[in-house]
Design a protein around this motif. Structure first.
Motif, PDB file in Angstrom:
ATOM      1  N   GLU A 164       0.836  -1.205   0.000  1.00  0.00           N
ATOM      2  CA  GLU A 164       0.000   0.000   0.000  1.00  0.00           C
ATOM      3  C   GLU A 164       0.869   1.253   0.000  1.00  0.00           C
ATOM      4  O   GLU A 164       0.588   2.211  -0.731  1.00  0.00           O
ATOM      5  CB  GLU A 164      -0.912   0.013   1.232  1.00  0.00           C
ATOM      6  N   ARG A 166       3.950   1.528  -1.095  1.00  0.00           N
ATOM      7  CA  ARG A 166       4.605   1.617  -2.395  1.00  0.00           C
ATOM      8  C   ARG A 166       3.641   2.191  -3.432  1.00  0.00           C
ATOM      9  O   ARG A 166       4.004   3.056  -4.238  1.00  0.00           O
ATOM     10  CB  ARG A 166       5.079   0.227  -2.822  1.00  0.00           C
ATOM     11  N   LEU A 167       2.395   1.739  -3.416  1.00  0.00           N
ATOM     12  CA  LEU A 167       1.385   2.234  -4.352  1.00  0.00           C
ATOM     13  C   LEU A 167       1.117   3.719  -4.125  1.00  0.00           C
ATOM     14  O   LEU A 167       1.010   4.488  -5.083  1.00  0.00           O
ATOM     15  CB  LEU A 167       0.091   1.421  -4.212  1.00  0.00           C
ATOM     16  N   GLU A 168       1.032   4.136  -2.860  1.00  0.00           N
ATOM     17  CA  GLU A 168       0.825   5.546  -2.546  1.00  0.00           C
ATOM     18  C   GLU A 168       1.988   6.393  -3.066  1.00  0.00           C
ATOM     19  O   GLU A 168       1.783   7.477  -3.610  1.00  0.00           O
ATOM     20  CB  GLU A 168       0.686   5.749  -1.034  1.00  0.00           C
ATOM     21  N   GLU A 170       4.011   5.657  -5.571  1.00  0.00           N
ATOM     22  CA  GLU A 170       3.947   5.684  -7.024  1.00  0.00           C
ATOM     23  C   GLU A 170       2.891   6.666  -7.503  1.00  0.00           C
ATOM     24  O   GLU A 170       3.100   7.390  -8.478  1.00  0.00           O
ATOM     25  CB  GLU A 170       3.651   4.284  -7.581  1.00  0.00           C
ATOM     26  N   GLN A 171       1.746   6.691  -6.822  1.00  0.00           N
ATOM     27  CA  GLN A 171       0.678   7.611  -7.197  1.00  0.00           C
ATOM     28  C   GLN A 171       1.079   9.058  -6.960  1.00  0.00           C
ATOM     29  O   GLN A 171       0.759   9.938  -7.747  1.00  0.00           O
ATOM     30  CB  GLN A 171      -0.609   7.279  -6.443  1.00  0.00           C
TER      31      GLN A 171
END
Length: 179
Positions: A164, A166-168, A170-171
């Motif tokens: 989560e 990592r995704l944040e 990247e976003q």
């Protein structure tokens, strides 16, 4: 690859049965081959086999309870919890492999210990570890299974949290690049 329906349930139950069997075979050997007053030490006395019968729960908690409290807290509630956990594990299909493995280990260890309590009026414990100031209580294979299961469930939670984050990140990088 996700397992479907009956095949999935059979695989889970076979793994659960293997888990319980490992625990019960080890306890059976200890009951038959070891005496209460003859500890066996390995690895310079860091690992010891010592046979005890635990009439309580974890670390003998509840061993002085009287019936009906003893029966309710140490037998009835655990049996109902393990039954509910098994049904939940078999009917819910959206578990990760780590969660499913963890649940199998926790439930298998729980069943192994509750079986002892019902069949023998106590749980056979026989392993002890001591390294310097680190020392365990006396435990069994079912306890190891429960701890491994908890570890797998916690590992799954940690890995999901890291994914989560990592995704944040990247976003947020995409948002900055778009500006």
């Amino acid at each position: 690859m996700k397992l479907k329906g009956l095949y999935r349930a059979v695989v889970i139950l076979v793994i659960l049965a293997l888990n319980i069997s490992c625990d019960q075979v080890s306890k059976s050997i200890v009951r038959k081959k070891m005496s209460y007053d003859e500890p066996i030490s390995f690895i310079q006395n860091h690992f010891t086999l010592i046979k005890i019968e635990n009439t309580g729960a974890f670390l003998s908690v509840g061993d002085t309870l009287t019936n009906p409290y003893r029966f309710i807290l140490l037998t009835l509630l655990p049996v109902l919890s393990l039954l509910a956990g098994t049904i939940f594990m078999l009917t819910q299909k959206n578990f990760s492999k780590l969660i499913l493995g963890g649940l199998i280990c926790v439930i298998g260890g729980g069943i192994g210990n509750i079986y002892d309590r019902i069949a023998h009026d106590s749980v056979t414990d026989f392993m002890h570890i001591r390294f310097g100031i680190f020392q365990t209580g006396i435990f069994n294979v079912a306890d190891v299974s429960i701890m491994i299961g908890i570890g797998l469930i916690l590992l799954d939670a940690i890995l999901k949290k890291m994914a989560e984050k990592r995704l944040e990140q990247e976003q947020s990088v995409k948002t900055v690049d778009a500006e």
